[in-house]
Design a protein around this motif. Structure first.
Motif, PDB file in Angstrom:
ATOM      1  N   MET A   3      -2.773 132.211  43.601  1.00 47.80           N
ATOM      2  CA  MET A   3      -2.701 132.377  42.160  1.00 47.80           C
ATOM      3  C   MET A   3      -1.453 131.667  41.628  1.00 47.80           C
ATOM      4  SD  MET A   3      -2.677 135.830  39.794  1.00 47.80           S
ATOM      5  CE  MET A   3      -4.074 136.542  40.611  1.00 47.80           C
ATOM      6  N   ARG A 120      -9.601 125.728  37.759  1.00 42.92           N
ATOM      7  CA  ARG A 120     -10.256 126.590  38.754  1.00 42.92           C
ATOM      8  C   ARG A 120      -9.567 127.940  38.878  1.00 42.92           C
ATOM      9  NH1 ARG A 120     -10.831 122.684  43.525  1.00 42.92           N
ATOM     10  NH2 ARG A 120     -11.094 124.591  44.705  1.00 42.92           N
ATOM     11  N   ALA A 121      -8.242 127.930  38.811  1.00 40.91           N
ATOM     12  CA  ALA A 121      -7.507 129.193  38.873  1.00 40.91           C
ATOM     13  C   ALA A 121      -7.814 130.054  37.645  1.00 40.91           C
ATOM     14  CB  ALA A 121      -6.004 128.938  38.981  1.00 40.91           C
ATOM     15  N   CYS A 122      -7.887 129.426  36.482  1.00 32.74           N
ATOM     16  CA  CYS A 122      -8.205 130.188  35.266  1.00 32.74           C
ATOM     17  C   CYS A 122      -9.624 130.737  35.329  1.00 32.74           C
ATOM     18  CB  CYS A 122      -8.012 129.323  34.028  1.00 32.74           C
ATOM     19  SG  CYS A 122      -6.264 129.127  33.604  1.00 32.74           S
ATOM     20  N   GLU A 123     -10.551 129.940  35.818  1.00 29.13           N
ATOM     21  CA  GLU A 123     -11.925 130.422  35.942  1.00 29.13           C
ATOM     22  C   GLU A 123     -12.000 131.625  36.878  1.00 29.13           C
ATOM     23  OE1 GLU A 123     -13.929 126.837  37.123  1.00 29.13           O
ATOM     24  OE2 GLU A 123     -14.307 126.251  35.044  1.00 29.13           O
ATOM     25  N   LYS A 124     -11.125 131.651  37.870  1.00 31.36           N
ATOM     26  CA  LYS A 124     -11.139 132.740  38.846  1.00 31.36           C
ATOM     27  C   LYS A 124     -10.347 133.963  38.383  1.00 31.36           C
ATOM     28  CE  LYS A 124     -10.340 133.724  43.711  1.00 31.36           C
ATOM     29  NZ  LYS A 124     -10.058 133.180  45.024  1.00 31.36           N
ATOM     30  N   TYR A 125      -9.189 133.757  37.749  1.00 30.40           N
ATOM     31  CA  TYR A 125      -8.268 134.859  37.485  1.00 30.40           C
ATOM     32  C   TYR A 125      -8.066 135.239  36.012  1.00 30.40           C
ATOM     33  CZ  TYR A 125      -6.822 133.939  42.299  1.00 30.40           C
ATOM     34  OH  TYR A 125      -6.798 133.742  43.653  1.00 30.40           O
ATOM     35  N   LYS A 127      -9.538 136.353  32.671  1.00 35.11           N
ATOM     36  CA  LYS A 127     -10.768 136.908  32.121  1.00 35.11           C
ATOM     37  C   LYS A 127     -10.891 136.581  30.634  1.00 35.11           C
ATOM     38  CE  LYS A 127     -10.745 140.753  35.300  1.00 35.11           C
ATOM     39  NZ  LYS A 127      -9.860 141.869  35.519  1.00 35.11           N
TER      40      LYS A 127
END
Length: 146
Positions: A3, A120-125, A127
């Motif tokens: 992250m 990709r990090a924003c898409e994962k973490y 909301k």
């Protein structure tokens, strides 16, 4: 995937430590340079208020002006940053935008967070509901309703 710092700190805009008494700001930070917040909603709120303030107090009306203020050229590839955010919002970099418009502010916040932390990090973490709640809180504060 590790992250990124901005998301670990609940500070998706990577706001630097300042004297601003942000709502939800951690009193004690483990960071030397960047603010940390109690949750993502408060970090988004601070980020959104910071952007709205750049428009209202400093006359930053376009994506180019906003990003040049947000991410100084001596630290960033500002041109690439401007182009990425303008493209994500769907405007020309020099077209005036209104950050008090909820849809525009949500798009701006998401685009800046994606550039600062990686898409990709924003898409994962990150909301969507945290972004929307933070933006709603920022707009309420900016309009004097909070």
């Amino acid at each position: 995937m590790k992250m990124p710092r901005g998301l670990r700190n609940n500070n998706p805009g990577n706001l630097r430590i300042s004297a601003v008494a942000w709502l939800g700001k951690r009193a004690v930070s483990h960071e030397n340079e960047y603010e940390t917040f109690i949750d993502m909603t408060h970090g988004v709120r601070a980020m959104a208020i910071n952007a709205i303030t750049a428009q209202s107090r400093h006359g930053c009306r376009t994506v180019r002006q906003l990003i040049q203020r947000w991410a100084p050229q001596h630290e960033n590839d500002t041109w690439a940053y401007v182009m990425r955010v303008a493209h994500a919002i769907g405007v020309d970099p020099d077209e005036p935008i209104e950050l008090r418009d909820r849809k525009t502010l949500v798009a701006f916040v998401w685009a800046v967070a994606a550039h600062e932390n990686g898409i990709r990090a924003c898409e994962k973490y990150l909301k969507r509901e945290d972004v929307e709640r933070g933006v709603d809180l920022a707009l309420a504060a900016a309009l004097g309703n909070a």
